[in-house]
Scaffold this active site. Structure first.
Site, PDB file in Angstrom:
ATOM      1  N   HIS A   1      33.249  40.645  45.665  1.00 16.22           N
ATOM      2  CA  HIS A   1      34.327  41.496  45.155  1.00 16.22           C
ATOM      3  C   HIS A   1      34.493  42.824  45.882  1.00 16.22           C
ATOM      4  O   HIS A   1      35.559  43.441  45.801  1.00 16.22           O
ATOM      5  CB  HIS A   1      34.088  41.778  43.663  1.00 16.22           C
ATOM      6  CG  HIS A   1      35.344  42.033  42.896  1.00 16.22           C
ATOM      7  ND1 HIS A   1      36.493  42.537  43.461  1.00 16.22           N
ATOM      8  CD2 HIS A   1      35.648  41.841  41.592  1.00 16.22           C
ATOM      9  CE1 HIS A   1      37.429  42.658  42.544  1.00 16.22           C
ATOM     10  NE2 HIS A   1      36.953  42.242  41.401  1.00 16.22           N
TER      11      HIS A   1
ATOM     12  N   TYR B   1      39.896  46.564  29.000  1.00 15.84           N
ATOM     13  CA  TYR B   1      40.183  46.824  30.414  1.00 15.84           C
ATOM     14  C   TYR B   1      41.179  45.784  30.908  1.00 15.84           C
ATOM     15  O   TYR B   1      40.983  44.582  30.734  1.00 15.84           O
ATOM     16  CB  TYR B   1      38.885  46.729  31.214  1.00 15.84           C
ATOM     17  CG  TYR B   1      38.998  46.942  32.708  1.00 15.84           C
ATOM     18  CD1 TYR B   1      38.603  48.143  33.280  1.00 15.84           C
ATOM     19  CD2 TYR B   1      39.484  45.941  33.547  1.00 15.84           C
ATOM     20  CE1 TYR B   1      38.679  48.342  34.655  1.00 15.84           C
ATOM     21  CE2 TYR B   1      39.575  46.130  34.922  1.00 15.84           C
ATOM     22  CZ  TYR B   1      39.176  47.327  35.465  1.00 15.84           C
ATOM     23  OH  TYR B   1      39.266  47.513  36.830  1.00 15.84           O
TER      24      TYR B   1
ATOM     25  N   THR C   1      42.844  49.205  42.680  1.00 14.49           N
ATOM     26  CA  THR C   1      43.213  48.931  41.291  1.00 14.49           C
ATOM     27  C   THR C   1      43.150  50.196  40.449  1.00 14.49           C
ATOM     28  O   THR C   1      42.540  51.199  40.828  1.00 14.49           O
ATOM     29  CB  THR C   1      42.267  47.889  40.660  1.00 14.49           C
ATOM     30  OG1 THR C   1      40.927  48.392  40.691  1.00 14.49           O
ATOM     31  CG2 THR C   1      42.352  46.554  41.393  1.00 14.49           C
TER      32      THR C   1
END
Length: 767
Positions: A471, A587, A600
């Site tokens: 990620h 979230y 993001t």
């Protein structure tokens, strides 16, 4: 073996008869072709950099400026402000030197003027892209005359087809929100989660922070935003990802699934070959910048910087912090099968191998019956456990010899491929099969994935494919784009015949896959075994459930006159309240790629409006009309928060960066400490479609990917990923921990189904 064959590619001996030179023509030619390919890539990259660096101007504008200067000189206009006369006078005794000096001056002068022109154009475009009012006006449908004029100018600018990185220099920098506005938005977001006493306490902490140390931290952050391209992304990558010491498996990496309604071939080697070939075609598109940047509404571009590290990238463990290493090029992948590691070359004579050639190579791996070396089978478990442990083992046991050489081969691979010995399938009558498919892609066996690589392609024994992605280097939309490209390329190319094998003929003189060698001491074997056991413990604690919701999709949601994403978020909130009998901090990821190097921002779906709607759904006395009105109000509020986040007006990234500044200054903030320690018990994310034009789903309704998911963020919470697949299907991926008495993924799955059904009933009965 390939190593032995390469060793005699060139040799010479000295005898009584003289010097005898022996060399292999094919290998020498392969080396020559490889060198040519490398130089072609460099020249292509150079030209693309020139082209994208000039965009939206054209490199041909340099020629226009040169022609104008030549014309003015011919008309005896002094464009040099007397410098040409100075050169002519100074070199009177040497006309040749004078001519060359004047020509050099004109060349430099032309380039300087062109660079000034290009930068003026780019900064004008950057100023245009700073305007974000269009996002809010297009939502309401009330577009002002100024916005219409702005849209016309932007359409004219992007009329010429851009390359992947064309807009990078024209995208605006992410602005730092005013501290006062962030405090207001934060206090408003936590109001429905706190009682009056706790909210007053939080208000006091916020006021003390804003009037105290917050002002100083904000000044430093603004200074950083002036100096850096993006004031968030580098710190987010470093502190959230690379400094994390926890395992990547389950906790950080995410996964993606095959297009489950179709099955192009059941031949494992053929499917693996097709996907490897398609992935390298995608890399070629990135290198040549033939991909068009993703545009919002076909007009406003998103940042493409994350594409740079899709391939040839690995995460190197460190004792305190990891680092991302990106290699310029790689001509091989590493394949794991039955506990063995193989290096598979994908280029021959400078060209990419065709699927049929790759299939023959993979078949050699599948047919290899040699046993794993001691410790080799579970080696991948080192990448699945705590980073400090892996860093220490890497430094001690992989710093020299064949262990280092083999590890370098893995880390320099374009990506990692696993040929699983299990089969995965989708069965509409047996949801457990899809659950098992998702679990296999999320963590596998804990040792048969290389979690440090940018991504792993996993191919099941029956030809099903999936991916596992690290990620830190990028976010899910980039990997989604690559995955959709591979699926679409496979569908359009018709690589497979009626027997499931790749079409065509294969050369017989390809370099075969080579087995990687390791030399492990009993101590490192023991460490690897312990890591394997730790990974098994983590896997046993995963509770993953997938839901294929086919009752309705975004087509019905649009008829309700609400955003499909907001509609689903409200369903998740209703389901969570029924599941836990409370509201929790939630979230949702929103992209900030309207700005350069944006990643993001957090959208907080729990709002005053969403809570009022959920409570109305739990109230038997509330009228249907009231519930619908409250739902639309909540959806509009959610969409407004989503747009604020996209436009750099979020809450959490700003507070996170203020916290980092505070840590650098070695100051404590009770407000920031409390805010950043709040657990996200419900973490949600929409798996986006990368490029909608890759494959027309209206013509190919079965070519839908099931999306992907991730592990739970909190020990007592849920991780929910969803993808809106077509008009009538939504996939949900729900994860939690078995050890938590608070959560149950199957229970939450049922609550989501019920929430969606209840919401549909609202609108059906009202009509």
């Amino acid at each position: 073996m390939a190593e032995a064959h390469s060793a005699v590619a060139f040799s010479f001996t000295i005898t009584h008869d003289g010097v005898n030179i022996n060399y292999d023509h094919d290998i020498i030619y392969a080396v020559w072709q490889s060198g040519l390919r490398s130089w072609r890539r460099r020249l292509t990259k150079f030209w693309n950099n020139v082209w994208t660096g000039a965009y939206p101007a054209s490199p041909y504008s340099l020629l226009i400026i040169a022609v104008i200067l030549a014309f003015l000189t011919w008309k005896e206009r002094d464009v040099s402000h007397g410098f040409i006369d100075f050169l002519s006078y100074y070199f009177t005794d040497n006309p040749l030197v004078a001519t060359f000096s004047i020509a050099a001056f004109y060349a430099v002068y032309t380039v300087v003027l062109w660079l000034i022109f290009v930068n003026i154009v780019r900064y004008c475009v950057k100023m245009l892209f700073m305007y974000k009012g269009w996002m809010y006006e297009t939502r309401t449908g009330k577009i002002t005359t100024a916005t219409k004029l702005w849209l016309s100018i932007i359409k004219f600018i992007v009329k010429r087809k851009p390359q992947l990185y064309s807009f990078q220099g024209s995208l605006p920098n992410l602005p730092v929100p005013p501290l006062t506005e962030t405090m207001k938005r934060y206090l408003l977001s936590v109001k429905p989660l706190l009682d009056d006493e706790k909210h007053k306490r939080m208000q006091k902490l916020a006021v003390d922070f804003e009037n105290g140390i917050g002002k100083k931290l904000q000044r430093y952050l603004v200074l950083k935003s002036w100096w850096s391209t993006n004031y968030v992304s580098d710190w987010w990558e470093e502190f959230i990802y690379l400094r994390g010491r926890g395992p990547l498996m389950i906790n950080s990496n995410f996964y993606g699934l095959d297009a489950i309604l179709i099955h192009p071939t059941s031949v494992q080697a053929a499917r693996a070959a097709g996907f490897i070939h398609a992935a390298f075609l995608f890399r070629r598109c990135i290198d040549r910048q033939t991909l068009t940047p993703i545009m919002v509404q076909g007009i406003v571009p998103l940042c493409s910087s994350q594409y740079e590290r899709v391939f040839n990238t690995t995460r190197i463990p460190g004792k305190e912090t990891d680092k991302l290493v990106h290699y310029d090029d790689s001509q091989h992948v590493v394949v794991y099968h039955a506990g063995r590691y193989f290096k598979l070359p994908v280029y021959y004579m400078g060209r990419l191998l065709r699927p049929v050639e790759l299939q023959r190579q993979i078949e050699k791996i599948l047919q290899d019956e040699s046993p794993p070396q001691p410790g080799e089978a579970y080696l991948g478990a080192l990448t699945a456990v705590e980073r400090t442990l892996w860093a220490e083992a890497r430094e001690k046991y992989f710093s020299k010899g064949i262990n280092k050489a083999s590890l370098t081969t893995i880390e320099k691979a374009a990506f990692f491929v696993t040929l699983d010995e299990e089969t995965y399938e989708y069965d509409a009558n047996d949801p457990s099969k899809l659950n098992a498919f998702g679990c296999a892609m999320l963590h596998g066996k804990g040792y048969d994935r290389w979690f440090d690589k940018s991504f792993n392609i996993i191919v099941a024994k029956n030809g099903r494919v999936g991916l596992n992605a690290e990620h830190s280097w990028a976010d899910a939309p980039i990997m989604s784009h690559a995955w959709e490209f591979c699926l679409a390329q496979e569908s359009k190319s018709n690589w497979y015949n009626e027997f499931g094998n790749c079409e065509g003929e294969s050369r017989n003189n390809l370099f075969p896959p080579s087995r990687l060698k390791f030399d492990f001491s009993p101590h490192i074997v023991e460490i690897i075994d312990n890591c394997m056991q730790s990974s098994q413990t983590a896997i046993a604690d995963v509770d993953l459930r997938l839901l294929m919701h086919k009752a309705y999709g975004k087509g019905f949601m649009k008829k309700c006159r609400v955003s499909p994403d907001a509609y689903i978020q409200m369903a998740l909130q209703l389901a969570y309240y029924r599941d836990s009998n409370k509201f929790s901090l939630t979230y949702e990821a929103s992209m900030t790629r309207l700005y350069r190097e944006g990643r993001t921002e957090t959208v907080r779906p729990v709002t005053i409006e969403s809570c009022e709607w959920v409570k109305s759904m739990m109230d038997p006395n509330a009228t249907r009309e009231k519930k619908i009105d409250l739902l639309r109000i909540a959806c509009n509020r959610h969409q407004k928060g989503y747009q604020d986040a996209m436009c750099g007006q979020g809450i959490d990234r700003h507070l996170f960066c203020l916290y980092v500044v505070a840590r650098y200054l070695n100051v404590e903030s009770p407000f920031l400490n409390e805010v950043l320690s709040e657990p996200w018990r419900l973490s949600t994310s929409q798996t986006p479609h990368g490029q909608t034009d890759l494959l027309d789903l209206r013509k190919n309704p079965d070519h839908i990917s099931a999306g992907g998911g991730f592990g739970p963020v909190a020990d007592d919470g849920y991780g929910v990923s969803y993808i809106i697949a077509g008009e009538d299907i939504i996939f949900f991926h729900i994860s939690s921990k078995v050890s938590s008495p608070e959560t149950d993924s199957d229970r939450y799955r049922r609550n989501i189904e019920q929430a969606l059904a209840d919401m549909k009933t609202l609108f059906e009965q009202s009509s």
